[in-house]
Structures are given as C-alpha cells and as structure tokens.
Design a protein around this motif. Structure first.
Motif: not given
Length: 971
Positions: A660-666, A681-687, A694-695, A770-771
C-alpha cells in the motif's frame, strides 16, 4: 335472549374499556395475520429477483424448460414414430398448460444422424473435403432468424431438391457454397436425398429467448423446413430420426408462490412420461434448483417472523390481560352477587365467553385488513424507522391469513378470560376485604413467576453462549447447527422476569423513602408515598405494562440497529473501500495454448519450456485519471498476493502480502474504530517511517513468535526473497478476514458436530502489510487493485458512466454501495427491519393507550377520595402535586425500569442474532449498537404521554364537585 341483552347493556356501560379491549384484539389479529401475507409477498418478490439473478449469472433465460429424447435401436421405427407423435401432443396439450403461465415459445426440434454429403457438381466444389452434417428442423424458425445471405428454405422440394440453410460457422466448417447442391452418399440411407444450400442465417436478435442452443451448435447441421422434415422424416422415415426435443420458455416474471409446486410437479410428470416411452431422455430446467429451495426459505422466514414477533405478542397478551382485568375489577361486585344468588361459575364464564366471541368476531372481520396494511409498512422499511418509496409488495389476503387470525382470536379470548377465572374465587366479603387491603402480593410474586422466567431466560442465554463457543471451537457455521427458535423467546421472558423482579423490590424502596423523610415531607408527598407504598398491587399492572412495552421497544430498536450496522460493516470491511476495481494491464505473456492433444508421446519444444519459465513483464496503466474521475474523493493502489511465501528464521509459511501507499490508503480505506489497539492511522504512521517496515497479523506473530523489530523474508513464485522488518502487529485490516479457514468441507457434512471438527483442518490466515513502492522496486511489478472512496453525494451510476466515457478498461469492479442496497433488499433483513419497526410503533401506541386508560379509570374510581381531600381543605394545586408525585413514583419508575431492562436485555440477547449469520465471515466482530436517537424518541414519547395524562387527569379533577363526591360516598 335476556342474557344477550344483559351482556350488551354491560358492554355499553363499559364502552371505553370494551373499545380498548377490541383495539387490542384487532391489533393482535392484524399482527398475526400479517405473517403469512408478508411471507407470501416477500417470497414472491424474492422469487422473481432470484430468477433474474440466475439469468444474469448464467447468461441463460431462467424460464427454460427443455426436454429431449435420443432414439436408438431399442424400439422399432414404427414405435418410435408413434411415440414421437404422442409426445408432441402431450407436450402441447398437457405440459404447457400445466404451468398455468404464459409460454412465449414452444419449440420442437428434430434432427437425424450425421450423413456424408457430396457435391453433385464436383467440378465447381472440392470433392475431396469430407462433409458430414445432420439434417435439423426447428418449428417456427423463420420468424426468429435474419438472412445473412440468400433466402429461407421452402416448405416443399423444388425440382426434387430440398432447400436448406446453414449458419455462418457451418459454411466455413463444411466448406459449402450458397447455391450448390449436395446429395447424401451413405449406405445406411434408404433414399439418397438432394439438398441445396439456399442461404446463411443468424438469430434475429441476441436477446431472443427462442434459441436454447447457441448458433454455433448448428455448425454441422443443414437447417430445413420443419413441415418438410415432419412429412418426409418423422412420418415417412426416409431418413432415421435420431433426436427430438421440446423447448418451452415460461414467463417467470408472472410466477407466484403457488407456481413453484406446479413447476416442480410438471418437471416430474415430464420425466415420468418420457422415461416410460423412451430409453434415453433428458429434462433440463435451470430454475428448478432455485425453486426447490423455496420451501426451506419459506419455513425459515416464517420461523423468523414468529420469533421476532414473540416480544410484541407477549406485550399484546399482557395488554389484553390488563384491560380485561380492569373490566373484571369493576365487575367483581356483580360477579360476587351473582355467585351469592345461585349462579354457577360455568354460567358466569359462559357470559364472558359470549362477550369475548362477539369482540373476537369483530376483530377477525377487521384484523386481516389491518394485517394487510401492516404488511405494506413492512415492505416499505429500509431500516429501523426508515421508510422509502420502494416498489410495493404484491400483498393480498389469503385463507392462511384468516386462519392465523382465528388462532389469534382464540388465544386472545382465552387471555381475557383468565381474570374472570381468578375473580370466581372471591365472595362479597372477600372482595371488600381485598379492596381495603391492596398491599398483598400479586399472583406473579406470590407464585414466584418472576424467578421462574428469569431462570428460563438465563438458561436460554447459557445455551446460546455454549452454542457460540462450540461454533468457534469446532469451526462450524450457522448452517452446521440447528437454530433453536425458542432462543428468540428468551429476551421476551427476560424482560417480563426482570420487570416483575424489580417491581418486587420497588415497594420496599418506596417505603424506605417514606420512612427516611416522613418528618419533613409536605402533606401532598406524604399522602402520595402512603398511597403508593400501601397499594402495591394496584399500580403493578400499569407499571409492568409500561416497563415491558418500553423495554420491548428499546430491544427492537437495538436489535434492528445492530443487525443493520453489522451487515453494512461486514460489506464495507470485506470490500475495503467504496469501490475496488482491477484495471487491464498489458503484458508480454504468450497467448494461451489452444489445447492440442499430444497424448504424451511427443516431447514439448524447449522454446515452449523457456517461454513458460520466462518472467512476465507487465506494463502499468496510468493511475492519475482514476483520481480525477467525477465523484471520486480519494484513490489508492493496493497490491495483494494471496499465497506469498515467507521465512522466519528456519520456519516457512504462506501469508497474504499487501502493498500500500500509506497516505492514500489511510484516506481511502474503511476501518471500524476500536478493532485495533490503537487508531488505524497510528499504524499507518508507524509503517511510513521505514520503507522495509511491515505490519503482521496477530495469528502470524503468535504462531511464529514474532515481535516488533524481528526481520522476515517474503517472496512468491518467480520472485527473489526480500527482507522486511516487523514494525507492528494487527488483529484486523481492511478486506482481510482473520477468522480460521476450515478445509475438507465435503467431509464436514457428516451428522455430528464432533465428526465435523475431526474432518476439518484448521488454517489460520496470516497477513503482511508493507510499502507498495518497496515491493515493486525489490520484488516485482504486478497488477494491483485500485480502491476508490466516493464523495457522499456521488451515485454509482455516475462513476460507471465516467469510466465508460473515458474508456478506462476495467476487468473487475466491486461496488460496496450496491452490495449494501442488495443487502437491504434481502427478505430476511427486510423482515427484521419491518418487524422491529412495527414492534416499536405498536409498543408505543399500546403503551400510550394503556397508560391513559388506566389512569382515567383509576381517577374515576377515586373521585370520593379526592372530594374528601378537597373538603378537608387540600387545594387544587396540592392535588395536582399529589398526582405529579404519584405519576413519577409509578409511571416514571416504570419508564426507568423499562429503559434499564431494555438496555440490559439488548446487551445480553441481541448477540443471539449471530446465529442467523455466517460466523466465519462476520468481520468485523458482531457488536451491539445503541442509537441515541431511539432513546431520545422514547424520552419524547414518554414526556408527551405523561404530560397528556396529567393534563387529562387535571381537567377531570377540576370538574369534581365536592358535594357530589361526598353524596356519592354516603350512597
């Protein structure tokens, strides 16, 4: 006759009470009779919708009824000829009318064996080509074909030559030319017949249901006139008739529920007839499988309606009992006098039976029509207390509705007779003593009915939780266990039991309140506390009634809101976003093999093996146009690899790899709050901190002892392994189902739950997030999905039109909004919303009627008491304060008990509705929902009810004349 006159006079004297009783009877009959009406109407709508869906999925008309026979040498030519003639008559005269539905097409198709055809003029056509074709005729074909070339065949031979047409594929396959003549050259043919190809045809329109088979199936056939075929082949048998079929198209849009049984019986009759006259038969009806499942659906829907209506029925039964008890209370003196003057108990009871039958007859006359109106309310519900302009249900009264209404009348009349039976035991002296002493225990408390009801409901709750734990431990779905309908009775029993138990305790609380402040209470409150504390049984009826109705309404609201919200969240979570779609990607993969049969004898070329091992290179389509579509608020790329391999130390496993792309995905994905330990969002920021971060799922972390900071390696077929680092552990993630998967489902159909558990192999799903850019740069660029979040006002059709206008190639699209609409049209969800809404409305209406009725009658029975208080110098203002205090201590307390009981019942028993859902696919987890709007509505209704009650009581008090009250007391 004298008894009837006495009964009529007594009913007129208590006209308002009798009218209230009649109102309850009519509502009860209407509610019960609405069940078969609704079941028939909703299944009728579902039937047509399911057949339409079947047609969409199979790309074949759902009203097809096709039967065929294949003639062999087992019966003589003469016998087969007569059997075919008889079958024609049977199909047209017996089977087609048996459906009792319009039959747009009745097509008879005949064909012969394949014959060797040679051209008459070998100079013009290559004679070395092998041409084998059967001779086929279809009745009514001329009206359903268009001429591509040439003309249609004539009904009679022209100059001894039979005219025929072919389809376009046949022209190529048989290497034929329009205008050329061919003759059968075969040793088995009795008479050589000449054929001339006079044209090429195709179906007139591609939505014409006349055609059962595609035109390509006639590529090895000469299509001749049906009349010529019947005269020459069927009758004279110049060529061997090998195959005959009868094809009907039934107009399924006109099907009713009673058409189902006729369709199934007609199918069976056809099979039996053809099986008795021909050795090889085939009967096909695509709709048959759908139709045969409707008996189970009808039974399930009927059971659900009964189950959902149980709380409302108990409430109505208690309303009837309360009103009947009020009537009997006013007539206990008359009953005691009649008993003292020699009237038998049977005679008194028969008098009330006659009264009940008269009211029941009126209720049975009007109740089913009320049920008809209630059914329309059910059909218009789009959610709890939400109504839309949906296509109206095809509702109609039937015999079953009146039958159900009769059962409701009998049960209701029996309920109204219970107070009569209790009143039979009282003598005049006992009745006067009971009126003077109203502090004794009620029937419910004296015999511990509240304890019994709570014990039964707690056992039901225990049973439910045990079944749920069994389903989770053994990996069973709701289809693996038989759902006990009595579990839906449990909430109603709990509401009654809890209300009675709280009312057992409540008088002690009032007395304690009285004793705590008896030195300081003003006279009005002092009198009110004494009145309520000493007359516990007098107020229990209305208090139980109010608490039960409000608790039932709150439970209905919570159940409907919960089911709707969980159904919607399940769709949104499984989809991940409003729209998920797959674009067409260009690649350099070799075209798929056409499937030559090598028989395993010839070696495959090395070039082919090299091509197979070559890594496919994909060309990524432009992503920016998707973000600029009309109505799209946000778009995100989401890459998913289902069976990606991973390595943790020396251990290996498979998991779903998501890039994923974290910003667009969130900004795009949907996720319910509270599913994760921290916000989504906290998990996406962590990623986003590290490209290799990865999560991983909790299942993966637990099974492989992973913790934050551990490295893992992931890859898939043809891709080199790449290292990632664990930055977080999640229990849920958009579109990912963490529930265990159970394999060997075929073995899971055994009879017992334990054998099911043994035959299933548990597989815990695992996830790695992951990214996308890191995966594409270090592993491979492969097709990904595009997730879209739409603006709130955007309609799906607008997006579809934009995709079409911009010619964006889409290979797959899932629309969560459309799935939500389909789920709301599901008959079972419609039933839940409709019944719960109806139950809520009936609860409020009956509660209001019962409240006003009770207090008006109570006030009219206490005129002497208020008159004496006024004569003693109590002001009108103090009397009003006494009434307000009495209302707060009785009706107000009942409302509080009802709200408390409703909340507790909802939290304990609403999760039982999981039994009607697939537990393995219910993600996110089932969660009980309370909508503040429902409670606000209840508060408003209760406030209006109490205010109107006080207004009416105050008006009645203001009209009391002291001298009349005192005189009444002297009398």
């Amino acid at each position: 006759m004298a008894i009837l006159v006495m009964i009529m006079r007594k009913m007129i004297k208590n006209k308002w009470l009798e009218f209230s009783l009649l109102l309850g009877l009519i509502i009860s009959v209407g509610l019960v009779s609405s069940m078969p009406i609704y079941t028939s109407a909703i299944l009728q709508r579902l039937l047509v919708k399911d057949l339409e869906l079947l047609q969409t999925n199979s790309q074949q008309y759902s009203g097809i009824f096709w039967s065929s026979v294949y003639l062999t040498g087992e019966i003589s030519p003469e016998e087969s000829k007569q059997a075919i003639i008889n079958a024609d008559a049977y199909m047209s005269q017996s089977i087609a009318p048996a459906f009792q539905l319009p039959i747009p097409n009745l097509v008879t198709e005949r064909s012969t064996d394949s014959w060797n055809l040679v051209p008459i003029d070998a100079n013009k056509i290559d004679n070395k080509v092998s041409r084998r074709a059967d001779i086929t005729a279809l009745s009514g074909m001329d009206e359903h074909v268009r001429i591509v070339d040439g003309k249609l065949p004539s009904a009679a031979p022209v100059d001894g030559v039979v005219e025929a047409v072919v389809v376009d594929q046949g022209l190529s396959l048989l290497k034929m030319v329009v205008g050329q003549e061919y003759v059968i050259e075969d040793d088995t043919a009795k008479t050589p017949i000449k054929f001339k190809i006079v044209g090429v045809v195709d179906r007139k329109t591609y939505d014409d249901v006349y055609w059962y088979n595609p035109m390509s199936s006639y590529k090895a056939s000469l299509l001749v006139s049906y009349d010529w075929f019947e005269q020459t082949i069927t009758q004279k048998q110049q060529l061997m008739l090998r195959f005959s079929s009868w094809y009907m198209t039934v107009d399924y849009s006109r099907m009713k529920l009673d058409s189902i049984e006729r369709f199934i019986q007609t199918h069976q009759r056809t099979e039996n007839y053809l099986g008795n006259h021909f050795p090889n038969i085939s009967v096909k009806a695509p709709a048959l499988k759908t139709l045969t499942g409707y008996y189970a659906k009808e039974e399930k829907l009927r059971m659900m309606l009964w189950s959902l209506n149980v709380p409302v029925m108990i409430m109505l039964a208690y309303y009837l009992f309360m009103v009947s008890n009020l009537i009997i209370d006013r007539q206990k003196t008359e009953i005691a006098v009649l008993r003292s003057r020699g009237a038998s108990r049977l005679q008194i009871v028969l008098g009330y039976v006659v009264e009940g039958v008269m009211l029941g007859a009126i209720a049975l006359l009007f109740g089913p029509f009320v049920g008809l109106s209630l059914t329309k309310v059910l059909g218009a519900s789009n959610g709890f207390l939400e109504f839309v302009q949906r296509a109206t249900l095809d509702v109609k009264l039937n015999q079953e509705a009146f039958q159900y209404g009769l059962y409701a009348v009998l049960c209701s009349v029996l309920m109204t007779l219970l107070p009569v039976l209790f009143a039979m035991k009282a003598t005049i002296v006992g009745h006067k003593q009971q009126m003077a002493r109203q502090s004794g225990l009620s029937f419910w408390h004296k015999y511990g009915v509240d304890i019994v009801l709570l014990a039964i409901s707690m056992y039901g709750l225990y049973t439910f939780r045990r079944r749920m734990s069994d389903m989770q431990a053994l990996g069973l779905d709701t289809t693996d266990l038989q759902m006990d309908p009595l579990l839906f009775l449990v909430p109603a029993l709990f509401v009654l039991g809890a209300s009675f138990l709280l009312l057992r305790i409540y008088p002690y609380l009032v007395r304690l309140l009285y004793r705590l402040g008896r030195r300081w209470w003003p006279p009005s409150l002092y009198s009110t506390l004494l009145q309520v504390g000493r007359s516990t049984t007098q107020y229990q009826a209305i208090m139980v009634f109010l608490s039960v109705t409000l608790a039932t309404g709150l439970f209905s609201a919570s159940a409907a809101r919960t089911i709707n919200k969980n159904a919607g969240e399940k769709i949104m979570y499984s989809n991940g976003a409003d729209i998920t779609m797959q674009m067409k990607w260009e690649d350099d993969a070799p075209p798929p093999s056409m499937g030559g049969d090598y028989g395993g004898s010839e070696p495959v070329a090395e070039e082919s093996l090299a091509a197979a091992k070559k890594k496919v290179q994909f060309s990524e389509p432009p992503f920016l146009p998707l973000t600029q579509l009309n109505g799209v608020e946000q778009a995100a790329k989401v890459f998913t690899k289902k069976e990606a391999g991973f390595t943790v130390g020396k251990e290996r496993g498979t998991a779903t790899l998501m890039g994923i792309d974290t910003d667009d995905f969130g900004r795009t994905a949907w996720m319910r709050n509270g599913l994760l330990d921290h916000h989504f969002y906290d998990y996406l920021n962590l990623l986003a901190v590290n490209p290799a971060a990865v999560l991983v799922s909790r299942t993966m972390a637990d099974q492989y002892s992973l913790k934050v900071g551990d490295p893992i390696y992931a890859s898939w077929s043809g891709v080199e392994s790449t290292m990632f680092q664990v930055f977080g552990i999640v229990d849920y993630w958009p579109s990912w189902n963490p529930n265990p998967l159970f394999t060997d489902r075929a073995a899971a159909s055994s009879s017992s739950a334990s054998s099911n558990a043994k035959n299933k192999k548990v597989k815990d799903p695992m996830l790695i997030v992951g990214h996308l850019s890191y995966i594409q740069n270090n592993m491979a660029l492969e097709p990904y999905e595009v997730w879209l979040k739409l603006k709130p006002e955007t309609k799906s059709q607008e997006l579809y039109q934009t995709l079409e206008d911009k010619q964006i190639p889409i290979t797959k699209l899932v629309d969560a909004k459309q799935d939500l609409i389909r789920s709301k049209n599901d008959p079972f969800l419609l039933a839940i919303n409709g019944v719960m809404t109806l139950g809520f409305i009936i609860s409020i209406v009956i509660s209001f009627c019962g409240f006003l009725l009770y207090w008006v009658l109570s006030l009219s029975g206490r005129v002497l008491q208020f008159g004496i208080l006024r004569a003693m110098g109590v002001s009108f203002r103090q009397l009003i304060l006494m009434l307000v205090g009495e209302q707060l201590l009785t009706s107000g307390a009942a409302v509080a008990i009802g709200l408390l009981t409703g909340q507790l019942t909802s939290r304990l028993f609403v999760p039982m509705f999981q039994l009607s859902m697939q537990t393995s696919s219910q993600v996110p987890p089932f969660q009980v929902t309370f909508d503040p709007r429902d409670q606000i509505q209840l508060y408003i209704i209760v406030t209006v009810m109490l205010s109107m009650g006080l207004l009416i009581l105050g008006t009645m008090l203001s009209r009391i004349k002291i001298h009349q009250a005192v005189k009444l007391g002297e009398d």
